[in-house]
Design a protein around this motif. Structure first.
Motif, PDB file in Angstrom:
ATOM      1  N   GLY A   1      14.673   4.285  10.494  1.00 41.20           N
ATOM      2  CA  GLY A   1      14.283   5.488  11.206  1.00 41.20           C
ATOM      3  C   GLY A   1      12.997   6.149  10.743  1.00 41.20           C
ATOM      4  O   GLY A   1      12.562   7.132  11.318  1.00 41.20           O
ATOM      5  N   VAL A   2      12.393   5.635   9.672  1.00 44.85           N
ATOM      6  CA  VAL A   2      11.154   6.206   9.153  1.00 44.85           C
ATOM      7  C   VAL A   2      10.049   5.173   9.314  1.00 44.85           C
ATOM      8  O   VAL A   2      10.053   4.145   8.645  1.00 44.85           O
ATOM      9  CB  VAL A   2      11.291   6.599   7.660  1.00 44.85           C
ATOM     10  N   GLU A   3       9.125   5.455  10.247  1.00 42.50           N
ATOM     11  CA  GLU A   3       8.039   4.519  10.515  1.00 42.50           C
ATOM     12  C   GLU A   3       6.692   5.213  10.413  1.00 42.50           C
ATOM     13  O   GLU A   3       6.569   6.386  10.755  1.00 42.50           O
ATOM     14  CB  GLU A   3       8.162   3.919  11.914  1.00 42.50           C
ATOM     15  N   THR A   4       5.716   4.448   9.952  1.00 43.07           N
ATOM     16  CA  THR A   4       4.349   4.924   9.891  1.00 43.07           C
ATOM     17  C   THR A   4       3.480   3.902  10.597  1.00 43.07           C
ATOM     18  O   THR A   4       3.572   2.703  10.319  1.00 43.07           O
ATOM     19  CB  THR A   4       3.882   5.051   8.421  1.00 43.07           C
ATOM     20  N   GLN A   5       2.644   4.365  11.523  1.00 42.27           N
ATOM     21  CA  GLN A   5       1.726   3.465  12.226  1.00 42.27           C
ATOM     22  C   GLN A   5       0.408   3.425  11.459  1.00 42.27           C
ATOM     23  O   GLN A   5      -0.130   4.461  11.095  1.00 42.27           O
ATOM     24  CB  GLN A   5       1.499   3.959  13.653  1.00 42.27           C
ATOM     25  N   VAL A   6      -0.090   2.192  11.220  1.00 42.81           N
ATOM     26  CA  VAL A   6      -1.318   2.012  10.445  1.00 42.81           C
ATOM     27  C   VAL A   6      -2.253   1.076  11.197  1.00 42.81           C
ATOM     28  O   VAL A   6      -1.852  -0.013  11.614  1.00 42.81           O
ATOM     29  CB  VAL A   6      -1.005   1.411   9.050  1.00 42.81           C
ATOM     30  N   SER A   7      -3.496   1.503  11.375  1.00 42.00           N
ATOM     31  CA  SER A   7      -4.533   0.673  11.987  1.00 42.00           C
ATOM     32  C   SER A   7      -5.688   0.521  11.007  1.00 42.00           C
ATOM     33  O   SER A   7      -5.877   1.367  10.130  1.00 42.00           O
ATOM     34  CB  SER A   7      -5.062   1.318  13.270  1.00 42.00           C
ATOM     35  N   GLY A   8      -6.458  -0.524  11.171  1.00 36.94           N
ATOM     36  CA  GLY A   8      -7.620  -0.729  10.320  1.00 36.94           C
ATOM     37  C   GLY A   8      -7.306  -1.373   8.988  1.00 36.94           C
ATOM     38  O   GLY A   8      -8.072  -1.243   8.032  1.00 36.94           O
ATOM     39  N   VAL A   9      -6.192  -2.091   8.906  1.00 38.32           N
ATOM     40  CA  VAL A   9      -5.818  -2.780   7.669  1.00 38.32           C
ATOM     41  C   VAL A   9      -6.761  -3.961   7.463  1.00 38.32           C
ATOM     42  O   VAL A   9      -7.050  -4.715   8.390  1.00 38.32           O
ATOM     43  CB  VAL A   9      -4.360  -3.271   7.731  1.00 38.32           C
ATOM     44  N   LYS A  10      -7.225  -4.108   6.254  1.00 34.83           N
ATOM     45  CA  LYS A  10      -8.081  -5.247   5.901  1.00 34.83           C
ATOM     46  C   LYS A  10      -7.361  -6.054   4.832  1.00 34.83           C
ATOM     47  O   LYS A  10      -6.580  -5.516   4.060  1.00 34.83           O
ATOM     48  CB  LYS A  10      -9.418  -4.762   5.369  1.00 34.83           C
ATOM     49  N   GLY A  11      -7.614  -7.355   4.788  1.00 34.25           N
ATOM     50  CA  GLY A  11      -6.940  -8.165   3.796  1.00 34.25           C
ATOM     51  C   GLY A  11      -7.602  -9.500   3.590  1.00 34.25           C
ATOM     52  O   GLY A  11      -8.559  -9.858   4.286  1.00 34.25           O
ATOM     53  N   ARG A  12      -7.072 -10.226   2.625  1.00 41.37           N
ATOM     54  CA  ARG A  12      -7.601 -11.545   2.283  1.00 41.37           C
ATOM     55  C   ARG A  12      -6.541 -12.331   1.524  1.00 41.37           C
ATOM     56  O   ARG A  12      -5.557 -11.777   1.030  1.00 41.37           O
ATOM     57  CB  ARG A  12      -8.865 -11.416   1.451  1.00 41.37           C
ATOM     58  N   GLU A  13      -6.779 -13.641   1.457  1.00 38.41           N
ATOM     59  CA  GLU A  13      -5.935 -14.475   0.611  1.00 38.41           C
ATOM     60  C   GLU A  13      -6.367 -14.243  -0.828  1.00 38.41           C
ATOM     61  O   GLU A  13      -7.548 -14.071  -1.115  1.00 38.41           O
ATOM     62  CB  GLU A  13      -6.077 -15.941   1.005  1.00 38.41           C
ATOM     63  N   GLN A  14      -5.412 -14.224  -1.720  1.00 43.33           N
ATOM     64  CA  GLN A  14      -5.690 -14.020  -3.138  1.00 43.33           C
ATOM     65  C   GLN A  14      -4.780 -14.955  -3.917  1.00 43.33           C
ATOM     66  O   GLN A  14      -3.579 -14.745  -3.966  1.00 43.33           O
ATOM     67  CB  GLN A  14      -5.428 -12.558  -3.525  1.00 43.33           C
TER      68      GLN A  14
END
Length: 171
Positions: A48-61
């Motif tokens: 019941g607790v959600e946060t919407q996130v845009s603009g996530v950046k990432g990479r393999e590590q």
């Protein structure tokens, strides 16, 4: 529920990376880096607790993956997100190839035998080393049916909301 209203679990936040708010993630997208193409993410740490996130950046590590979420700039903020599931809207995903299905699209289908005996509805699916398994419930009983098309699963009709299986109703 329509495909647009459904959410698909595509990953999980599993740990911290460094001191600047980066997070270690698991991705179940194929290929796994595609998880960053499907945004916004819906993060759920508790029911019941959600946060919407845009603009996530990432990479393999190394053998894993790391991500940086906008507004998460230190280790303390990042630590609060560990264990969060990463969902996306079903309509963000590409259409499956012919004869392939997203599990979320199969959930809720009516399951009948080749003799038109109702077995219940698809509750969920899970993977095994050999094949995926469909969990069918009818209220009183639960059946585990291998999701092997042609052998046990004879047809899937998403528009009719029905799956036909070659399965003994007594088993």
């Amino acid at each position: 529920m329509t495909a647009a209203g459904r959410r698909v679990l595509i990953g999980r936040i599993v740990g911290l990376y460094g001191v600047q708010g980066w997070l270690k993630i698991e991705s179940w997208a194929e290929p796994r880096m595609r998880i960053f193409d499907y945004q916004p993410w819906l993060l759920s740490a508790a029911p019941g607790v959600e946060t919407q996130v845009s603009g996530v950046k990432g990479r393999e590590q190394g053998k894993g993956m790391v991500a940086q979420l906008p507004g998460v700039n230190d280790r303390e903020q990042a630590a609060a997100l560990i264990g969060s599931d990463i969902h996306v809207s079903r309509d963000q995903l590409p259409p499956p190839a012919e004869g392939e299905y997203y599990w979320v699209d199969l959930e809720g289908l009516e399951v009948v035998t080749t003799e038109d005996v109702s077995l219940g509805r698809v509750s969920h699916l899970f993977a095994t080393g050999a094949n995926d398994v469909v969990v069918v419930r009818d209220g009183a009983r639960e059946r585990l049916i291998p999701f092997v098309q042609g052998s046990y699963v004879r047809s899937v009709d998403l528009s009719a909301g029905r799956m036909v299986v070659d399965w003994d109703p007594e088993f």
